[in-house]
Design a protein around this motif. Structure first.
Motif, PDB file in Angstrom:
ATOM      1  N   ASP A   1       0.619  -1.818  -0.157  1.00  0.00           N
ATOM      2  CA  ASP A   1      -0.153   0.057  -0.213  1.00  0.00           C
ATOM      3  C   ASP A   1       1.133   1.459  -0.102  1.00  0.00           C
ATOM      4  O   ASP A   1       0.982   2.048  -0.623  1.00  0.00           O
ATOM      5  CB  ASP A   1      -1.073   0.088   0.715  1.00  0.00           C
ATOM      6  N   ASP A   2       2.092   1.168   0.413  1.00  0.00           N
ATOM      7  CA  ASP A   2       3.065   2.294   1.123  1.00  0.00           C
ATOM      8  C   ASP A   2       3.923   2.809  -0.902  1.00  0.00           C
ATOM      9  O   ASP A   2       4.133   3.600  -0.916  1.00  0.00           O
ATOM     10  CB  ASP A   2       4.548   2.200   1.873  1.00  0.00           C
ATOM     11  N   LEU A   3       4.191   1.704  -1.451  1.00  0.00           N
ATOM     12  CA  LEU A   3       4.398   2.104  -2.701  1.00  0.00           C
ATOM     13  C   LEU A   3       2.586   2.408  -3.585  1.00  0.00           C
ATOM     14  O   LEU A   3       3.558   3.748  -4.470  1.00  0.00           O
ATOM     15  CB  LEU A   3       4.830   0.088  -3.163  1.00  0.00           C
ATOM     16  N   LEU A   4       1.784   1.819  -3.549  1.00  0.00           N
ATOM     17  CA  LEU A   4       1.413   2.457  -4.338  1.00  0.00           C
ATOM     18  C   LEU A   4       0.329   3.514  -3.812  1.00  0.00           C
ATOM     19  O   LEU A   4       0.509   4.907  -5.119  1.00  0.00           O
ATOM     20  CB  LEU A   4      -0.372   1.630  -4.098  1.00  0.00           C
ATOM     21  N   ALA A   5       0.788   4.452  -2.839  1.00  0.00           N
ATOM     22  CA  ALA A   5       0.805   6.002  -2.107  1.00  0.00           C
ATOM     23  C   ALA A   5       1.716   7.047  -2.667  1.00  0.00           C
ATOM     24  O   ALA A   5       1.966   7.469  -3.324  1.00  0.00           O
ATOM     25  CB  ALA A   5       0.017   6.058  -0.919  1.00  0.00           C
ATOM     26  N   THR A   6       3.115   5.689  -2.724  1.00  0.00           N
ATOM     27  CA  THR A   6       4.120   6.532  -3.362  1.00  0.00           C
ATOM     28  C   THR A   6       3.306   6.751  -4.742  1.00  0.00           C
ATOM     29  O   THR A   6       4.301   8.042  -4.968  1.00  0.00           O
ATOM     30  CB  THR A   6       5.172   5.940  -2.924  1.00  0.00           C
ATOM     31  N   LEU A   7       3.594   5.932  -5.722  1.00  0.00           N
ATOM     32  CA  LEU A   7       3.930   6.137  -7.098  1.00  0.00           C
ATOM     33  C   LEU A   7       2.450   7.207  -7.044  1.00  0.00           C
ATOM     34  O   LEU A   7       1.719   7.846  -7.958  1.00  0.00           O
ATOM     35  CB  LEU A   7       2.534   5.016  -7.221  1.00  0.00           C
ATOM     36  N   HIS A   8       0.969   7.736  -6.578  1.00  0.00           N
ATOM     37  CA  HIS A   8      -0.021   7.944  -6.269  1.00  0.00           C
ATOM     38  C   HIS A   8       0.609   9.788  -6.033  1.00  0.00           C
ATOM     39  O   HIS A   8       0.341  10.745  -6.823  1.00  0.00           O
ATOM     40  CB  HIS A   8      -1.061   8.154  -5.372  1.00  0.00           C
ATOM     41  N   THR A   9       1.814  10.006  -5.098  1.00  0.00           N
ATOM     42  CA  THR A   9       2.001  10.665  -5.102  1.00  0.00           C
ATOM     43  C   THR A   9       3.015  11.903  -6.239  1.00  0.00           C
ATOM     44  O   THR A   9       3.502  12.696  -6.833  1.00  0.00           O
ATOM     45  CB  THR A   9       3.497  11.016  -3.576  1.00  0.00           C
ATOM     46  N   LEU A  10       4.063  10.483  -6.938  1.00  0.00           N
ATOM     47  CA  LEU A  10       5.148  10.882  -8.132  1.00  0.00           C
ATOM     48  C   LEU A  10       3.769  10.965  -9.165  1.00  0.00           C
ATOM     49  O   LEU A  10       4.933  11.592 -10.140  1.00  0.00           O
ATOM     50  CB  LEU A  10       5.599   9.545  -7.990  1.00  0.00           C
ATOM     51  N   LEU A  11       3.226  10.105  -9.249  1.00  0.00           N
ATOM     52  CA  LEU A  11       2.221  10.034 -10.481  1.00  0.00           C
ATOM     53  C   LEU A  11       0.925   9.997 -10.442  1.00  0.00           C
ATOM     54  O   LEU A  11       0.600   9.882 -10.383  1.00  0.00           O
ATOM     55  CB  LEU A  11       2.728   8.901 -11.615  1.00  0.00           C
ATOM     56  N   PRO A  12       0.772  11.322 -10.518  1.00  0.00           N
ATOM     57  CA  PRO A  12      -1.167  12.011  -9.893  1.00  0.00           C
ATOM     58  C   PRO A  12      -1.588  10.988 -11.384  1.00  0.00           C
ATOM     59  O   PRO A  12      -1.274  11.565 -12.633  1.00  0.00           O
ATOM     60  CB  PRO A  12      -0.601  13.164  -9.773  1.00  0.00           C
ATOM     61  N   ALA A  13      -2.866  11.056 -10.789  1.00  0.00           N
ATOM     62  CA  ALA A  13      -3.772  10.301 -12.336  1.00  0.00           C
ATOM     63  C   ALA A  13      -4.564  11.958 -12.233  1.00  0.00           C
ATOM     64  O   ALA A  13      -6.228  11.665 -12.225  1.00  0.00           O
ATOM     65  CB  ALA A  13      -4.296   9.276 -11.142  1.00  0.00           C
ATOM     66  N   ASP A  14      -3.934  12.938 -12.733  1.00  0.00           N
ATOM     67  CA  ASP A  14      -4.997  13.451 -13.494  1.00  0.00           C
ATOM     68  C   ASP A  14      -4.049  14.084 -14.828  1.00  0.00           C
ATOM     69  O   ASP A  14      -4.186  13.805 -15.271  1.00  0.00           O
ATOM     70  CB  ASP A  14      -4.193  15.300 -12.342  1.00  0.00           C
ATOM     71  N   ASP A  15      -4.729  15.787 -14.913  1.00  0.00           N
ATOM     72  CA  ASP A  15      -4.472  15.892 -16.650  1.00  0.00           C
ATOM     73  C   ASP A  15      -3.259  16.419 -17.630  1.00  0.00           C
ATOM     74  O   ASP A  15      -3.251  17.438 -18.009  1.00  0.00           O
ATOM     75  CB  ASP A  15      -5.363  16.565 -16.731  1.00  0.00           C
ATOM     76  N   ARG A  16      -2.381  16.527 -16.053  1.00  0.00           N
ATOM     77  CA  ARG A  16      -1.083  17.152 -16.328  1.00  0.00           C
ATOM     78  C   ARG A  16      -0.133  16.367 -17.917  1.00  0.00           C
ATOM     79  O   ARG A  16       0.839  16.571 -18.418  1.00  0.00           O
ATOM     80  CB  ARG A  16      -0.369  17.094 -15.857  1.00  0.00           C
TER      81      ARG A  16
END
Length: 140
Positions: free
Chosen positions: A64-79
């Motif tokens: 879960d920490d890995l997925l949370a880190t990936l969310h921080t580094l690679l946000p699922a947004d429109d950038r």
């Protein structure tokens, strides 16, 4: 020089959620058939542009920490410039630069040589593709 090369495709259904799927048991079952107690190398490769292979601890929150880190580094947004599929899908195409699509691991006496808390995992943040292949190749 090795005289044995064996390869197989492992099919993994990851579902519609981001996931870290532990492959260690399936890998050892493959080695039980392929290695026959020999020493060698196992290559684990995921032939997808939006998934990776990680060697991490699972079950104690690290997945879960890995997925949370990936969310921080690679946000699922429109950038992201790569735009197709679900919102933020472009980040999934950047994932393999951080979690590579492969790992090569030692096999000793037919057993995967991992540390006490290590597992081999498929990391998949792509909610649009729930069906994955993982190629296992033993050389020994």
């Amino acid at each position: 020089m090795s005289d044995v090369f064996t390869t197989r495709i492992l099919r993994v259904t990851t579902g519609s959620d981001e996931t870290v799927s532990d492959l260690t048991r399936d890998i050892q079952l493959f080695l039980d058939e392929a290695a026959h107690g020999r020493n060698g190398l196992l290559n684990v490769f995921v032939p997808h542009a939006t998934a990776g292979i990680a060697v991490i601890e699972t079950g104690a929150g690290s997945d879960d920490d890995l997925l949370a880190t990936l969310h921080t580094l690679l946000p699922a947004d429109d950038r992201w410039q790569h735009r197709h599929g679900s919102r933020g899908h472009g980040r999934d195409h950047v994932l393999p630069a951080l979690v590579p699509p492969h790992a090569t691991l030692p096999v000793v006496g037919g057993r995967l040589e991992l540390g006490t808390w290590q597992s081999v995992c498929l990391v998949d943040t792509n909610k649009d593709n729930p069906d994955r292949q993982v190629r296992l190749s033993f050389l020994g």
